[in-house]
Design a protein around this motif. Structure first.
Motif, short mmCIF file in Angstrom:
data_model
loop_
_atom_site.label_atom_id
_atom_site.label_comp_id
_atom_site.label_asym_id
_atom_site.label_seq_id
_atom_site.Cartn_x
_atom_site.Cartn_y
_atom_site.Cartn_z
N ASP A 1091 0.85 -1.19 0.00
CA ASP A 1091 0.00 0.00 0.00
C ASP A 1091 0.89 1.25 0.00
OD1 ASP A 1091 -1.94 1.88 0.21
OD2 ASP A 1091 -2.89 1.03 2.00
N LEU A 1092 0.91 1.92 -1.15
CA LEU A 1092 1.70 3.15 -1.27
C LEU A 1092 0.78 4.33 -1.56
CD1 LEU A 1092 3.86 0.80 -1.92
CD2 LEU A 1092 5.19 2.67 -2.91
N LYS A 1093 -0.39 4.29 -0.98
CA LYS A 1093 -1.27 5.45 -1.15
C LYS A 1093 -0.76 6.65 -0.37
CE LYS A 1093 -5.12 3.73 0.18
NZ LYS A 1093 -6.57 3.66 0.51
N SER A 1094 -0.14 6.37 0.76
CA SER A 1094 0.26 7.50 1.61
C SER A 1094 1.72 7.39 2.05
CB SER A 1094 -0.64 7.55 2.85
OG SER A 1094 -0.57 6.33 3.57
N ARG A 1095 2.52 6.65 1.34
CA ARG A 1095 3.93 6.53 1.68
C ARG A 1095 4.74 6.45 0.40
NH1 ARG A 1095 3.66 0.78 4.66
NH2 ARG A 1095 1.62 1.61 5.24
N ALA A 1096 6.02 6.68 0.51
CA ALA A 1096 6.88 6.74 -0.67
C ALA A 1096 7.40 5.37 -1.07
CB ALA A 1096 8.04 7.69 -0.44
N LEU A 1481 3.65 2.21 -10.00
CA LEU A 1481 4.49 1.51 -9.03
C LEU A 1481 5.71 0.91 -9.70
CD1 LEU A 1481 1.83 -0.46 -6.93
CD2 LEU A 1481 3.30 1.37 -6.11
N ASN A 1482 6.81 0.91 -8.96
CA ASN A 1482 8.02 0.20 -9.34
C ASN A 1482 8.36 -0.75 -8.22
OD1 ASN A 1482 8.97 1.57 -11.93
ND2 ASN A 1482 8.71 3.33 -10.57
N ILE A 1483 8.40 -2.01 -8.53
CA ILE A 1483 8.63 -3.04 -7.51
C ILE A 1483 9.89 -3.81 -7.87
CG2 ILE A 1483 7.68 -5.04 -6.33
CD1 ILE A 1483 4.90 -4.05 -7.04
N ASN A 1499 1.40 0.29 -13.96
CA ASN A 1499 0.75 1.59 -14.16
C ASN A 1499 -0.73 1.36 -14.45
OD1 ASN A 1499 0.60 0.78 -16.90
ND2 ASN A 1499 2.62 1.71 -17.30
N GLY A 1500 -1.40 2.41 -14.83
CA GLY A 1500 -2.84 2.31 -15.04
C GLY A 1500 -3.23 1.37 -16.15
N ASN A 1501 -2.37 1.17 -17.13
CA ASN A 1501 -2.69 0.29 -18.25
C ASN A 1501 -2.48 -1.18 -17.91
OD1 ASN A 1501 -3.29 2.51 -19.90
ND2 ASN A 1501 -1.12 2.75 -20.48
N HIS A 1521 10.70 -4.50 -2.67
CA HIS A 1521 10.95 -3.08 -2.45
C HIS A 1521 10.09 -2.31 -3.44
CE1 HIS A 1521 13.87 0.58 -2.52
NE2 HIS A 1521 12.78 0.81 -1.81
N ALA A 1522 9.02 -1.67 -2.93
CA ALA A 1522 8.05 -0.98 -3.77
C ALA A 1522 8.18 0.53 -3.59
CB ALA A 1522 6.63 -1.42 -3.43
N THR A 1523 8.19 1.24 -4.70
CA THR A 1523 8.21 2.71 -4.68
C THR A 1523 7.17 3.22 -5.65
OG1 THR A 1523 9.90 2.77 -6.41
CG2 THR A 1523 10.68 2.79 -4.12
N GLY A 1524 6.81 4.48 -5.46
CA GLY A 1524 5.83 5.10 -6.35
C GLY A 1524 4.53 5.35 -5.63
N ALA A 1525 3.42 5.21 -6.38
CA ALA A 1525 2.09 5.46 -5.82
C ALA A 1525 1.15 4.38 -6.29
CB ALA A 1525 1.58 6.84 -6.26
N GLY A 1526 0.24 4.03 -5.40
CA GLY A 1526 -0.76 3.03 -5.75
C GLY A 1526 -0.79 1.88 -4.77
N GLN A 1527 -1.44 0.80 -5.18
CA GLN A 1527 -1.55 -0.40 -4.38
C GLN A 1527 -1.28 -1.61 -5.26
OE1 GLN A 1527 -5.61 0.44 -2.94
NE2 GLN A 1527 -4.82 0.29 -0.85
N ALA A 1528 -0.75 -2.64 -4.64
CA ALA A 1528 -0.47 -3.88 -5.35
C ALA A 1528 -0.53 -5.03 -4.38
CB ALA A 1528 0.89 -3.82 -6.05
#
Length: 1735
Positions: A1091-1096, A1481-1483, A1499-1501, A1521-1528
């Protein structure tokens, strides 16, 4: 006279002229005609008004057609303006007018608009007025009959009988009234046997008059007669097809006999063959039994479903399930007292009221009588006629007393040596006689015009509508005798009409008089007594020495007459005509047929009555044109017996007036007028010509009509041929299609062996003509002769012939042609002796004299003297045709090729012709040895339809048939024998080289001398391996190639390639085998939400719980089996998990790829597949991913249709659903299914998947019956323990059914918008009661699951207590690690193990109430969205995070029901969070022990795409190690195999006891009897388990046939055993409704089919509840005796000398062999030298 009186008199005269009296046709008081005789008793003309107009119009109006009105102004009429108008429901839709002069006839054309409402009332209004204006001269208005039919629709399918897993291919040829292709849109429906619409295509585009569609059947469809419906603009056409379920055995038995046998035969022969599905011939023993019975008309394979559904309808009152008064109380809920249930099985149908359904009549079943039997050793070859079985006719007569009307059955049981299995086949044949059918074509009685020509047709056939051979017809005689009865009572014999035997061939040899004189042979009168021929005629007697007279005799008398008999000589149909004497009242026609083969003459007769005409005046029309075609002229001849100044004619086709005209004659003498018209396409397939005139001075309307068929098919000249020269291997064939540019070309194929049954739904000339003639309401004038083939190997043929008028007077002539007459004072003649018959009072006129009532129609008695009341009672030949078809469909046992499984559609294609008038299409020929029929149809916009005259034969027989097979799965370390079959179809002996192509994926196993080979470590080699074999002509050889699989990584798929080379061809076969790990599999799954909705960034670590080495120091056992561990990592964006993995629709096996019990078969399984695809599609729709993935969506829709059809298999017409075929109705399952159907039934998707609204209505009405007076729903009495244990209502306070009531309330609430009529009211009242019940019990609810589902139900129903329920729901929530969930017990999330200060997530452990907790939490999340509205809160985030830790599969959670509920909740969460638009997201995934680092981007696509990584070294840990924004969602799936019982997968609580016993028998343990014993042990929780599944691993290469498993299920050895699935490789799966606490056992047998050696020692059996997977038990067991089997002990190599497939030779280096070889060479050379010396 005063002015007032004079004014009144003038006004009366004007009104009398302007407004004539209303004419009532048939009113004898107005006409003043004597009822005894046709005497004109009217006053002279000076005292009556002259007629002024005569208007004709069709009584039938069809949509989208031109409606013609024919207006004739008579001599006394003033110039007039005549207007005609069509109105629909009181609104004028079209009108037009013409200005006319007296003695003029003109037509008014009216365009009928499209319309499909059969209740619409069409009216025709006619007005006549002065041309310059003024008062109306006449007016009339009448009601017309609206017919929806305006097209000829012929529906064709690729088969007539289907099996599961096949596709129904539909073609509908749609032609308008002019035989041009219909180009608008149409709807196509697929309807199941219970009348529910399963598939619907709305507004489907038509390709040049052809509507096409494909519907895919599931593996287990609803059996019975399905309906294909085509609808356009209100016209509906339907066709029935039959759907069955056939389980394919290893080999099949074929018994072949003729369909019909003549009673003159001495013996009946039967050929028996048997073959495996890949065409290998079976060898063993055969036991054939002969049976006989009287023909009773029963056809079990055809009638079983029909009779079942009729009885089901009757006994369960399908059309009216409940009494109306049951719902007439205040609340609208049925009132019933449960204590009154005398029969619990009728629960829910307490008082079915009487309906119109009558009790079905069971056919009379005759028992089979055993005749004899015979046993043989069965070593068949390809020549099946070499050694047939025989049954003597004398034996049949001895047992049955007669051979007449006897049906014979040959039943063969073949026991095959190799597989040791017995299969049965049968064939039936009927003994018939050679009775002939001779009849006058047409309906009896006929009508003729006295003094005119009579034309008729007589046809002779066999009684079963088979044409007589031409050689028989040439040697036959036909005589028609005619007697005429005059008005004075005298009878006159008219000259007979004779067709003699053909003498032309004999006469030719006697025409040369010079030759006769040279050889001294008699001729002329002297030869009359010298009879030498068999027919008693000496041809030389007809010749003289005058050569010119002889020539004239041959050509003018003999050949000219013979030409008139040409049609009869070929078809048995003879057209005749003769002149009828004047004043004839009746004609008696009798026909006599004889030939040399029949000892008795065949006889038939008919009667014709003279038409009535005032003063014996008649008019008659006929044509001299014999063959009438579109675009050609047809010549008519009109004759009258009175002076006729002029007459009018109209052309009527398909009840529409097409053309009209007037011809002039003479007013001095009778006339014969000849005129011609051009035949247009609108006149096809046949037309009526009506001629009529008004006589002077007595104003009678006289008329006549005739019907003429038109040849309109094949105006479009097509060419279809197959070209084989481009591919001599017959792998492909090129089809050449030639026709008009733009024309659509339709091709289809049917096996020649099943053409008589499966080919009946193909498009033929006969089917098109039958469809075209369906426009006619009155069928009397359609004279048709139908020919069929006795064996059904050729298409049926039908020929149409002209017909005279069947109207005995003018009134009935127009009535039969459905033409309305509008006139003022023209008198319509009627038969004097039938005028008194009043149709409105129920009295119908006979043809000649008297009346009859409706009850007397077709009652078997001639109530009319002329028999008119019995003349239109159906076609006996049509009934015979239907009976023959049913017999053909039922006379032979079903087999694979009957359904054309997998190969039947190879020649089915649609193609449009290019502008160069030809198209080439390459077809892939199936690998089967068979003969086929190609049928081709083409439709052109310019020339209509063209059909091949005869199907084109094609055979797919190759000189060499090469096929290889092997098991689909084996375990690591096992050896496999690949079976290759070389089938030599040619008559020549061949040398063949089989080459096993080398590969790194396998090694060839060598067998040492004398068949010695080590099981565990045989000698192997790599590279190509050749083997030379010799195959004799028309023979086959089986070769086994042993391999040792060596896949990369110890697991995975390998592909073995085998090449065959011969002198004439080469072919390569590939066999793919999946290599599985050994041992009892243990499965673990780890899942976490990134969950990277609110973290980097976010870091997660997962522990792989498998050690690097399986060895445990100082122990004899090991942690796991070497090479058995495998694992993978999967990552997908958003929170719902991966969608449509691998770009395909999902199912249970994809969502849960690993783990215990991930199999299914029943209704709940297919409902899950349907729901999973539905909610993933909804996710695409709500997140704007549907359109970019539309091609994928269409594939998903097709699979959803298949799953929906599978669910409907067990959906009753009453509305309930059962989980298996033999199960009882379930309230929970019914409500669950309609909840899923509601989610599927999305308005925008109806063109791709359609749910019939009747399904919701019937289910809701059925569910209401299980609601008590308090409002609670209860399960049916058949399920004291529900299928889904969460619906169990037991609690401390008693049985309150909280969860089930809430579940049903949700279903009723969600489906409320789909209901119609009274059902809507009943559902509303039921929902209200359920809500009140839940509200009353809300304070008593203590179970979190009950609270969650109740809160959701109340929120969905907008209850006033919804907020209170929501508040109580929040009080029951549980928290674990910052996550929130609902569960009756604590659920521990993933255990965290810290190493090196890193938190490693352990896999999820199975815990009690896992599935219940996920389902309850899913309901809670749904409730939060309903109560709180849109948006996402922290609580919802906490719930979603917990749910994503509860996954046991990539796409699923714990089980099926909880997965669907949670998937729905997560889709709504994702829609509200809009996380897809923000995802980037970049994982980075690091697998240190495998030295792998992967970078994944989401990404969105690609948000929901599955991205996988295999773990090469399954030990250590995984770093995320996940960075960016979003959820996965990141998941890890680990499996390993164990062979030590304490290390197996263990449940949290042991609730099952399971023991497995195996006993071996057969050759080298080729058969295994597996005895399974089990019981339920958690009796403190419940007395029985829930729905249960038993999965047993069986050794590789062993199989069990599904019919054998079904026998065990039907035996009732375990009463709760309801179904089985043994088609999964390596497993047998058994399904139970529940397991009781007492130990129960059953035994099943598996047999070795594929030779597999060195079998794995450890296997497992798992018993599990699919809806509660934490309730399971694993039993591991060892089979060392199978482990030590070598490749030769299972006969898996051609090198094994003691196996039946041995094809090797001893080594050439053997000393003994060398010594013998040298001696042989020495002797040979010595013999040669001796021969030379002697010469």
């Amino acid at each position: 006279m005063g002015k007032r009186e004079l004014l009144v008199l003038i006004l009366v005269c004007i009104l009398d002229f302007v407004i004539p009296q209303r004419r009532v046709i048939g009113d004898i008081r107005e006409q003043k005609i004597s009822q005894v005789a046709g005497i004109d008793e009217r006053e002279e003309r000076v005292y009556r008004r002259p007629p002024t107009y005569l208007i004709l119009a069709s009584k039938i109006v069809r949509p989208s057609t031109i409606y013609q009105v024919i207006v004739s102004l008579l001599e006394e009429s003033p110039p007039s303006r005549v207007r005609a108008a069509l109105s629909r429901d009181g609104v004028e839709v079209y009108g037009d007018y013409v200005n006319m002069q007296p003695l003029e006839t003109r037509s008014i054309l009216l365009q009928v608009p499209p319309g499909n409402n059969v209740d619409s009332e069409y009216r025709l209004r006619l007005e006549g007025s002065g041309i310059g204006g003024g008062a109306i001269i006449f007016e009339n208005e009448t009601k017309l009959e609206f017919s929806r039919q305006f097209l000829s629709i012929s529906i064709s399918t690729n088969k007539a009988v289907y099996d599961g897993f096949q596709d129904i291919r539909v073609r509908a040829v749609m032609l308008d009234t002019s035989l041009q292709p219909y180009t608008e849109i149409a709807d196509l429906f697929i309807i199941d046997p219970d009348g529910f619409v399963i598939r619907k295509w709305n507004s489907k585009q038509i390709n040049n008059g052809v509507l096409t569609g494909v519907f895919y059947l599931p593996e287990f469809p609803k059996v019975g007669f399905w309906t294909i419906r085509v609808a356009t603009q209100g016209q509906i056409e339907e066709k029935k097809i039959k759907v069955e379920k056939y389980y394919m055995p290893m080999f099949e038995v074929f018994v072949r006999m003729p369909t019909f046998v003549f009673d003159t035969e001495n013996v009946i022969s039967a050929q028996v063959s048997a073959a495996y599905l890949f065409e290998k011939t079976a060898k063993g023993t055969v036991h054939l039994r002969w049976y006989a019975k009287k023909i009773d008309g029963t056809t079990p394979l055809y009638n079983d479903t029909v009779l079942y559904r009729k009885e089901y309808t009757y006994y369960h009152n399908i059309s009216n399930t409940y009494r109306n008064q049951l719902f007439n109380n205040q609340d609208g809920i049925p009132i019933k007292n449960l204590s009154l249930l005398s029969n619990p099985e009728r629960y829910g149908y307490l008082d079915p009221y009487v309906n119109t359904t009558t009790q079905p009549i069971r056919p009379l079943f005759q028992n089979w009588t055993y005749i004899s039997s015979e046993r043989r050793s069965f070593h068949q070859n390809y020549d099946l006629t070499s050694d047939p079985f025989y049954l003597q006719m004398a034996d049949i007569e001895r047992f049955m007393g007669t051979v007449q009307g006897i049906q014979i059955r040959a039943e063969a049981f073949v026991t095959e040596y190799f597989y040791n299995n017995t299969q049965r086949g049968f064939c039936e044949s009927r003994i018939i006689n050679q009775t002939l059918s001779l009849r006058f074509v047409g309906s009896s009685p006929m009508v003729f015009k006295p003094g005119m020509m009579f034309q008729g047709t007589v046809a002779v056939r066999y009684h079963d509508q088979v044409a007589l051979p031409e050689e028989v017809l040439k040697d036959s005689e036909l005589e028609i005798r005619i007697r005429a009865k005059k008005k004075d009572g005298s009878v006159e014999n008219l000259p007979a009409i004779k067709v003699p035997r053909q003498l032309t061939d004999e006469f030719n040899s006697f025409a040369d008089i010079d030759r006769l004189q040279h050889y001294g042979q008699l001729f002329g009168s002297r030869a009359a007594q010298d009879v030498g021929s068999s027919n008693g005629i000496n041809p030389a007697a007809f010749f003289t020495d005058d050569a010119e007279k002889n020539t004239e005799f041959l050509f003018h008398e003999l050949y000219a007459k013979e030409k008139t008999y040409e049609e009869y000589r070929k078809t048995g149909v003879h057209r005749f005509h003769f002149d009828v004497p004047e004043l004839t009242e009746e004609l008696y026609l009798s026909a006599y047929y004889s030939d040399s083969k029949n000892s008795r003459d065949t006889y038939t007769e008919t009667t014709a009555y003279g038409a009535y005409g005032p003063k014996d005046r008649h008019i008659h029309v006929r044509s001299s044109t014999r063959n009438i075609g579109v675009g050609q002229y047809i010549v008519f001849h009109v004759k009258s017996n009175f002076p006729l100044p002029y007459f009018d004619w109209i052309i009527v086709s398909k009840n529409l007036i097409i053309n009209s005209g007037r011809e002039y004659g003479s007013d001095i003498h009778p006339i014969v007028n000849t005129f011609s018209i051009v035949v247009s396409s609108e006149m096809a397939p046949g037309f009526h010509i009506m001629v009529y005139t008004v006589t002077k001075p007595d104003d009678y309307l006289l008329s006549d009509s005739a019907y003429f068929p038109v040849q309109a098919i094949n105006r479009h000249k097509i060419e279809f041929k197959l070209t084989q020269i481009k591919d001599h291997l017959k792998d492909t064939v090129e089809a050449t299609c030639r026709g008009d540019p733009g024309a659509v070309f339709l091709s289809s194929t049917v096996r020649s062996a099943v053409f008589a049954t499966q080919g009946i739904n193909t498009i033929t000339k006969a089917s098109i003509l039958e469809s075209l003639h369906s426009f006619e309401n009155v069928k009397k004038h359609i004279h048709r002769v139908f020919f069929t083939d006795r064996e059904g190997s050729n298409p049926d043929q039908v020929t149409y012939y002209p017909a005279m008028d069947y109207g005995v007077d003018t009134n009935r002539t127009f009535e039969l042609n459905e033409i309305l007459i509008f006139t003022d004072f023209v008198f319509i003649p009627q038969q004097p002796l039938t005028r008194q018959c009043n149709k409105t009072a129920g009295f119908f006129p006979c043809l000649h004299k008297g009346c009859y009532t409706a009850d007397q129609i077709c009652n078997g008695q001639k109530d009319c003297e002329d028999g008119l009341d019995e003349s239109d009672c159906g076609d006996a030949f049509e009934e015979q045709k239907e009976a023959t078809l049913r017999f053909r469909l039922s006379r032979v046992n079903r087999y694979t090729d009957f359904y054309d499984v997998g190969t039947g559609e190879w020649g089915w294609f649609d193609v449009n012709i290019d502008e160069d008038r030809e198209q080439f299409y390459t077809l892939n020929v199936p690998l089967t040895t068979d003969s086929w029929y190609f049928n081709a149809v083409s439709i052109s916009k310019q020339h209509g339809i063209g059909i091949l005259d005869e199907p084109i034969a094609y055979d797919s027989i190759r000189p060499i048939h090469f096929y290889c097979e092997g098991p689909k799965e084996v375990h690591r370390g096992e050896s496999v024998g690949l079976r290759c079959m070389i089938m030599n179809r040619s008559p020549y002996d061949l040398e063949c080289i089989i080459t096993l192509l080398g590969s790194d994926e396998y090694e060839f196993i060598h067998v040492e001398n004398y068949g010695y080979v080590v099981s565990f470590n045989p000698r192997t080699s790599r590279g190509d391996h050749q083997h030379l074999v010799f195959v004799r002509g028309q023979d086959e050889l089986e070769v086994h190639l042993p391999i040792k699989p060596t896949p990369a990584g110890e697991q995975g798929a390998i592909t073995a390639n085998i090449n065959l080379s011969t002198q004439i061809m080469s072919n390569t076969q590939s066999v793919t085998i999946e290599i599985l790990p050994e041992g009892s599999i243990v499965h673990r799954h780890t899942s976490v939400l990134l969950d990277l909705k609110s973290r980097a960034f976010e870091l997660e670590y997962m522990d792989i719980v498998v050690d690097e080495t399986p060895i445990i120091p100082y122990e004899v056992y090991r942690r796991y089996i070497f090479g058995s561990a495998f694992g993978k990592i999967s990552v997908s964006g958003d929170v719902i998990g991966p969608t449509f993995m691998n770009g395909e629709p999902v199912h249970l096996g994809v969502i849960f790829p690993d783990g215990n019990g991930r199999h299914g078969k029943g209704t709940e399984y297919h409902a899950f597949n349907l729901a999973a695809n539905t909610w993933q599609l909804h996710y695409y729709r709500l997140t704007n991913q549907l359109q970019p993935n539309w091609e994928l969506a269409k594939k998903v829709f097709e699979q959803m249709n298949v799953e929906y059809t599978a669910v409907m298999r067990r959906f009753s017409s009453q509305g309930w659903v059962s989980i298996w075929d033999t199960s009882k109705p379930s309230v929970w399952l019914t409500a669950w299914c309609i909840r899923i159907f509601q989610a599927v039934s999305f308005q925008d998707w109806e063109d791709y998947i359609y749910i019939d609204p009747e399904i919701f209505g019937s289910s809701v009405m059925w569910l209401i019956n299980y609601q008590n007076i308090e409002g609670a729903f209860s399960e049916t009495e058949f399920y004291p323990n529900p299928l889904h244990r969460a619906m169990d209502g037991e609690s401390e306070e008693g049985n309150r059914n909280i969860s089930l009531t809430a579940h049903v309330l949700i279903a009723l609430q969600e489906t409320a918008g789909k209901l119609q009529g009274e059902t809507k009211k009943y559902s509303a009242t039921s929902r209200q009661r359920a809500v009140k019940y839940l509200e009353r019990n809300l304070p008593k609810i203590t179970d979190p699951y009950d609270m969650a589902i109740t809160a959701y139900a109340l929120a969905l129903s907008r209850s006033a207590e919804a907020d209170a329920a929501y508040g109580k729901l929040l009080q029951m929530k549980r928290e674990e690690g910052g996550m929130v969930y609902w569960s009756p017990s604590r659920i521990v999330t993933n255990t965290v193990r810290y190493q090196f200060n890193r938190p490693f997530l352990e896999p999820k452990e199975k815990q009690t109430n896992d599935a219940l907790a996920v389902e309850a939490t899913g309901y809670a999340l749904l409730t939060l969205f309903l109560v709180q509205g849109g948006g996402v809160t922290i609580l919802q985030d906490q719930i979603v995070e917990w749910l994503n830790t509860m996954r046991l599969g990539n796409g699923g959670f714990i089980a099926t029901v909880d997965t669907i509920i949670t998937l729905e909740a997560l889709v709504i969460y994702s829609y509200n969070s809009r996380i897809k638009d923000l995802t980037n997201l970049n994982i980075e995934i690091d697998i240190p022990d495998s030295n792998i680092t992967k970078h994944l981007k989401i990404n969105g696509n690609t948000v929901s795409n599955l991205q996988k990584i295999d773990i090469p070294n399954v030990w250590g840990h995984i770093n995320f190690h996940a960075t960016g924004a979003g959820q996965a969602v990141a998941q890890m799936d680990i499996n390993w195999g164990i062979d030590y019982e304490p290390f197996k997968d263990n449940p949290p609580v042991k609730c099952f006891n399971l023991t497995i016993y195996e006993s071996f028998r057969g050759r080298n343990k080729s058969e295994i009897d597996v005895r399974s014993c089990f019981s339920w042990t958690c009796t403190d929780e419940s007395s029985t388990s829930g729905m249960t599944m038993l999965v047993l691993d069986i050794p590789s290469g062993y199989i069990m046939l599904q019919p054998d498993a079904n026998k065990i299920v039907r035996s009732g050895v375990v009463p709760t055993l309801k179904d089985a699935d043994v088609n999964k490789p390596g497993k047998t799966i058994w399904y139970f409704e529940h397991i009781i606490a007492q130990m129960q056992c059953f035994t099943h047998t598996v047999r070795r089919y594929f030779p597999v050696a060195n079998l794995t020692r450890t296997r497992q059996a798992v018993i599990i509840e699919p809806l509660r997977p934490e309730k399971f038990f694993v039993r591991t067991f060892n089979a060392t005796s199978l482990y030590i089997l070598s490749i030769c002990e299972v006969c898996g190599s051609y090198q094994c000398p003691y196996c039946p497939f041995y094809s090797s030779a001893p080594s050439l280096i053997s000393p003994s062999f060398m010594f013998l070889l040298i001696i042989s060479l020495y002797l040979t050379l010595s013999n040669r030298n001796n021969l030379r010396y002697s010469n």
